[in-house]
Design a protein around this motif. Structure first.
Motif, short mmCIF file in Angstrom:
data_model
loop_
_atom_site.label_atom_id
_atom_site.label_comp_id
_atom_site.label_asym_id
_atom_site.label_seq_id
_atom_site.Cartn_x
_atom_site.Cartn_y
_atom_site.Cartn_z
N TYR A 87 0.72 -1.20 -0.14
CA TYR A 87 0.38 -0.04 -0.23
C TYR A 87 0.25 1.62 -0.03
N ALA A 88 2.80 1.00 0.85
CA ALA A 88 3.03 2.14 0.79
C ALA A 88 3.19 2.54 -0.96
N CYS A 89 3.96 1.20 -1.47
CA CYS A 89 4.48 1.91 -2.95
C CYS A 89 3.53 2.64 -3.91
N THR A 90 1.76 1.60 -3.81
CA THR A 90 0.64 1.75 -4.55
C THR A 90 0.68 3.50 -3.81
N VAL A 91 0.28 3.74 -2.85
CA VAL A 91 0.24 5.28 -2.15
C VAL A 91 1.10 6.70 -3.28
N GLN A 92 2.69 5.81 -2.95
CA GLN A 92 3.51 6.40 -3.79
C GLN A 92 3.55 7.25 -5.13
#
Length: 98
Positions: free
Chosen positions: A91-96
């Motif tokens: 999710y961190a990669c997706t949001v970034q």
């Protein structure tokens, strides 16, 4: 209390729009809660099976059932530890990238 405040307080909460940062945060919380619930169910199952497995008379035989409680418990712990961390990272990669 003003009338506008009362109306706003009674208004239904709007779900975040798909693809927004708020939506991804909500999905992450939901997915992590789901994984935690799955792990809890697996641990409960292992605990419920343990007495039946312990009651087997020929416990020295090479039975796969003898390992299932330990395997289920290890799986639940892996879900809690690794899968939840993997979700946080994904999710961190997706949001970034938004």
């Amino acid at each position: 209390m003003s009338l506008s405040r009362h109306v706003c307080d009674d208004a239904p909460r709007m779900a975040p729009l798909p693809g927004t940062h708020a939506w991804y945060c909500q999905q992450e919380r939901t997915d992590c809660a789901t994984l935690t619930d799955i792990a809890r169910h697996i641990k409960t199952l292992a605990a419920r099976l343990r007495p039946q497995i312990d009651s087997l008379y020929l416990a020295s035989a090479p039975l796969a059932a003898l390992e299932c409680c330990d395997t289920l418990t290890a799986l639940a712990e892996e879900i809690e530890r690794d899968d939840i961390m993997t979700l946080h990272e994904a999710y961190a990669c997706t949001v970034q990238s938004c």
